[in-house]
Design an enzyme around this catalytic site. Sequence first.
Site, PDB file in Angstrom:
ATOM      1  N   LYS A  13       0.840  -1.213   0.000  1.00  0.00           N
ATOM      2  CA  LYS A  13       0.000   0.000   0.000  1.00  0.00           C
ATOM      3  C   LYS A  13       0.876   1.265   0.000  1.00  0.00           C
ATOM      4  O   LYS A  13       0.652   2.179  -0.782  1.00  0.00           O
ATOM      5  CB  LYS A  13      -0.931   0.012   1.222  1.00  0.00           C
ATOM      6  CG  LYS A  13      -1.844  -1.197   1.327  1.00  0.00           C
ATOM      7  CD  LYS A  13      -2.766  -1.115   2.526  1.00  0.00           C
ATOM      8  CE  LYS A  13      -2.051  -1.139   3.858  1.00  0.00           C
ATOM      9  NZ  LYS A  13      -1.341  -2.402   4.157  1.00  0.00           N
ATOM     10  N   ARG A  88      -9.557   1.068   8.666  1.00  0.00           N
ATOM     11  CA  ARG A  88      -9.120  -0.252   9.135  1.00  0.00           C
ATOM     12  C   ARG A  88     -10.295  -1.069   9.665  1.00  0.00           C
ATOM     13  O   ARG A  88     -10.128  -2.215  10.014  1.00  0.00           O
ATOM     14  CB  ARG A  88      -8.120  -0.118  10.282  1.00  0.00           C
ATOM     15  CG  ARG A  88      -6.792   0.483   9.884  1.00  0.00           C
ATOM     16  CD  ARG A  88      -6.034  -0.451   8.996  1.00  0.00           C
ATOM     17  NE  ARG A  88      -4.822  -0.974   9.552  1.00  0.00           N
ATOM     18  CZ  ARG A  88      -3.617  -0.462   9.327  1.00  0.00           C
ATOM     19  NH1 ARG A  88      -3.446   0.601   8.588  1.00  0.00           N
ATOM     20  NH2 ARG A  88      -2.556  -1.053   9.825  1.00  0.00           N
ATOM     21  N   ARG A 127      11.842  -5.359   4.892  1.00  0.00           N
ATOM     22  CA  ARG A 127      11.584  -3.949   4.565  1.00  0.00           C
ATOM     23  C   ARG A 127      12.588  -3.013   5.246  1.00  0.00           C
ATOM     24  O   ARG A 127      12.938  -3.173   6.410  1.00  0.00           O
ATOM     25  CB  ARG A 127      10.171  -3.571   5.026  1.00  0.00           C
ATOM     26  CG  ARG A 127       9.948  -2.068   4.957  1.00  0.00           C
ATOM     27  CD  ARG A 127       8.521  -1.645   5.026  1.00  0.00           C
ATOM     28  NE  ARG A 127       7.819  -2.170   6.172  1.00  0.00           N
ATOM     29  CZ  ARG A 127       6.511  -2.068   6.333  1.00  0.00           C
ATOM     30  NH1 ARG A 127       5.782  -1.479   5.404  1.00  0.00           N
ATOM     31  NH2 ARG A 127       5.921  -2.568   7.383  1.00  0.00           N
ATOM     32  N   ARG A 160      11.420  -1.258  10.684  1.00  0.00           N
ATOM     33  CA  ARG A 160      10.347  -0.830  11.581  1.00  0.00           C
ATOM     34  C   ARG A 160      10.244  -1.766  12.778  1.00  0.00           C
ATOM     35  O   ARG A 160      10.390  -2.964  12.645  1.00  0.00           O
ATOM     36  CB  ARG A 160       9.014  -0.805  10.808  1.00  0.00           C
ATOM     37  CG  ARG A 160       8.677   0.572  10.302  1.00  0.00           C
ATOM     38  CD  ARG A 160       7.524   0.597   9.371  1.00  0.00           C
ATOM     39  NE  ARG A 160       6.310  -0.044   9.866  1.00  0.00           N
ATOM     40  CZ  ARG A 160       5.156  -0.052   9.206  1.00  0.00           C
ATOM     41  NH1 ARG A 160       5.070   0.543   8.036  1.00  0.00           N
ATOM     42  NH2 ARG A 160       4.096  -0.647   9.698  1.00  0.00           N
ATOM     43  N   ARG A 171      -0.415  -8.475  13.482  1.00  0.00           N
ATOM     44  CA  ARG A 171      -1.000  -7.480  12.558  1.00  0.00           C
ATOM     45  C   ARG A 171      -1.871  -8.174  11.512  1.00  0.00           C
ATOM     46  O   ARG A 171      -2.921  -7.670  11.136  1.00  0.00           O
ATOM     47  CB  ARG A 171       0.113  -6.671  11.878  1.00  0.00           C
ATOM     48  CG  ARG A 171       0.709  -5.624  12.810  1.00  0.00           C
ATOM     49  CD  ARG A 171       2.066  -5.160  12.354  1.00  0.00           C
ATOM     50  NE  ARG A 171       2.055  -4.553  11.039  1.00  0.00           N
ATOM     51  CZ  ARG A 171       3.134  -4.459  10.269  1.00  0.00           C
ATOM     52  NH1 ARG A 171       4.298  -4.918  10.688  1.00  0.00           N
ATOM     53  NH2 ARG A 171       3.047  -3.885   9.094  1.00  0.00           N
TER      54      ARG A 171
HETATM   55  P1  AP5 Z   1       4.854  -1.554   1.840  1.00  0.00           P
HETATM   56  O1  AP5 Z   1       4.499  -0.755   0.639  1.00  0.00           O
HETATM   57  O2  AP5 Z   1       5.549  -0.849   2.963  1.00  0.00           O
HETATM   58  O3  AP5 Z   1       3.567  -2.345   2.371  1.00  0.00           O
HETATM   59  P2  AP5 Z   1       2.279  -1.816   3.139  1.00  0.00           P
HETATM   60  O4  AP5 Z   1       1.101  -2.501   2.572  1.00  0.00           O
HETATM   61  O5  AP5 Z   1       2.258  -0.315   3.170  1.00  0.00           O
HETATM   62  O6  AP5 Z   1       2.578  -2.421   4.564  1.00  0.00           O
HETATM   63  P3  AP5 Z   1       2.515  -1.781   6.016  1.00  0.00           P
HETATM   64  O7  AP5 Z   1       3.229  -2.754   6.910  1.00  0.00           O
HETATM   65  O8  AP5 Z   1       3.032  -0.367   6.054  1.00  0.00           O
HETATM   66  O9  AP5 Z   1       1.012  -1.787   6.285  1.00  0.00           O
HETATM   67  P4  AP5 Z   1       0.309  -1.761   7.620  1.00  0.00           P
HETATM   68  O10 AP5 Z   1      -1.067  -1.482   7.167  1.00  0.00           O
HETATM   69  O11 AP5 Z   1       0.499  -2.927   8.488  1.00  0.00           O
HETATM   70  O12 AP5 Z   1       1.088  -0.590   8.418  1.00  0.00           O
HETATM   71  P5  AP5 Z   1       0.706   0.912   8.773  1.00  0.00           P
HETATM   72  O13 AP5 Z   1       1.946   1.698   8.699  1.00  0.00           O
HETATM   73  O14 AP5 Z   1      -0.488   1.368   8.023  1.00  0.00           O
HETATM   74  O15 AP5 Z   1       5.748  -2.796   1.350  1.00  0.00           O
HETATM   75  C1  AP5 Z   1       6.325  -3.691   2.282  1.00  0.00           C
HETATM   76  C2  AP5 Z   1       7.713  -4.143   1.753  1.00  0.00           C
HETATM   77  O16 AP5 Z   1       7.547  -4.865   0.522  1.00  0.00           O
HETATM   78  C3  AP5 Z   1       8.669  -2.981   1.413  1.00  0.00           C
HETATM   79  O17 AP5 Z   1       9.971  -3.370   1.750  1.00  0.00           O
HETATM   80  C4  AP5 Z   1       8.553  -2.798  -0.105  1.00  0.00           C
HETATM   81  O18 AP5 Z   1       9.762  -2.325  -0.656  1.00  0.00           O
HETATM   82  C5  AP5 Z   1       8.246  -4.246  -0.554  1.00  0.00           C
HETATM   83  N1  AP5 Z   1       7.326  -4.295  -1.691  1.00  0.00           N
HETATM   84  C6  AP5 Z   1       6.194  -3.554  -1.854  1.00  0.00           C
HETATM   85  N2  AP5 Z   1       5.574  -3.893  -3.024  1.00  0.00           N
HETATM   86  C7  AP5 Z   1       6.343  -4.878  -3.576  1.00  0.00           C
HETATM   87  C8  AP5 Z   1       6.233  -5.648  -4.791  1.00  0.00           C
HETATM   88  N3  AP5 Z   1       5.199  -5.484  -5.638  1.00  0.00           N
HETATM   89  N4  AP5 Z   1       7.179  -6.589  -5.035  1.00  0.00           N
HETATM   90  C9  AP5 Z   1       8.209  -6.774  -4.177  1.00  0.00           C
HETATM   91  N5  AP5 Z   1       8.384  -6.080  -3.028  1.00  0.00           N
HETATM   92  C10 AP5 Z   1       7.460  -5.134  -2.725  1.00  0.00           C
HETATM   93  O19 AP5 Z   1       0.232   0.750  10.298  1.00  0.00           O
HETATM   94  C11 AP5 Z   1       1.137   0.468  11.330  1.00  0.00           C
HETATM   95  C12 AP5 Z   1       0.381   0.459  12.664  1.00  0.00           C
HETATM   96  O20 AP5 Z   1      -0.170   1.760  12.916  1.00  0.00           O
HETATM   97  C13 AP5 Z   1      -0.816  -0.504  12.736  1.00  0.00           C
HETATM   98  O21 AP5 Z   1      -0.432  -1.810  13.116  1.00  0.00           O
HETATM   99  C14 AP5 Z   1      -1.677   0.196  13.792  1.00  0.00           C
HETATM  100  O22 AP5 Z   1      -1.200  -0.051  15.091  1.00  0.00           O
HETATM  101  C15 AP5 Z   1      -1.484   1.664  13.487  1.00  0.00           C
HETATM  102  N6  AP5 Z   1      -2.475   2.211  12.536  1.00  0.00           N
HETATM  103  C16 AP5 Z   1      -2.231   2.727  11.308  1.00  0.00           C
HETATM  104  N7  AP5 Z   1      -3.353   3.123  10.724  1.00  0.00           N
HETATM  105  C17 AP5 Z   1      -4.359   2.858  11.596  1.00  0.00           C
HETATM  106  C18 AP5 Z   1      -5.764   3.043  11.550  1.00  0.00           C
HETATM  107  N8  AP5 Z   1      -6.388   3.582  10.490  1.00  0.00           N
HETATM  108  N9  AP5 Z   1      -6.483   2.649  12.626  1.00  0.00           N
HETATM  109  C19 AP5 Z   1      -5.901   2.110  13.730  1.00  0.00           C
HETATM  110  N10 AP5 Z   1      -4.577   1.914  13.831  1.00  0.00           N
HETATM  111  C20 AP5 Z   1      -3.792   2.281  12.760  1.00  0.00           C
END
Ligand code: AP5
Length: 221
Positions: A13, A88, A127, A160, A171
Amino acid sequence: MRIILLGPPGAGKGTQAKALAKRLNLAHISTGDLLRQEVAQNTPLGKEAVIYMQKGELVPDDLIIQMLEKRIVQLDAQAGFILDGYPRNLAQAKKLDQILNNMNKSIDLVFYLDTTEKVIIQRLSGRLVCKNCGANFHLTNMPPKKDRICDFCGGQLYQREDDKEQTIKKRLLVYYQETASLIDYYQQQKKLVHLSADEEAELVLEKIIQKIETYHDSLKI
Ligand code: AP5
């Protein structure tokens, strides 16, 4: 345009949202990035949020919604935005509809980036993120040119805190329990576009762009 990127942790994402925002000149709104900024600045919100983030749990809705409401009205988001990591759960999705409705706006498209658990674990455990500009890399999939140094700004790359195996599993569980139901919610609104996110990032981006172009063409008819 107002776009949501939905999908499990590690689906890509953040990677896609950054590329799309640049290509379409839209604001990138990542609730995860906003929370990590609050944590880094040790704000009251950051101090509370970090307790949930470290455990891989969702931060309470009231804190997230307040943060989102402030961000969505900022100038750069007026022409449109890409939401990454929000909503979410159903309560967050309904609140978003309400906020936008009050502004006479709505979500155009929701991309569900679908991938397997094996790919998720491989992606998240490798990552690397830039401390300075937030760019995403991967130890093997998208390695930086210089070890642990950002290609774009020269900042230091780090892993991270919540990318440890146990937290990744938690997660994922939270995703299946709370977030996956949003697929039905947006399908019913006829806004959902289901894409496989297992291919290379550039290919996934091109598929998203194609769908957006088709959507634009359909509006002209
Ligand atoms: P990446 O693009 O970083 O993946 P992502 O889907 O963004 O994964 P996240 O771990 O950031 O999502 P998340 O939803 O768990 O975390 P968030 O920060 O929102 O890609 C991952 C890796 O793969 C990278 O190394 C990239 O280079 C590689 N990659 C990507 N695409 C690729 C491809 N096509 N091929 C090969 N490699 C690839 O949330 C973190 C925490 O914050 C949550 O756990 C929660 O506690 C809190 N939080 C955030 N938002 C909310 C909300 N709305 N409500 C409540 N709590 C929240």
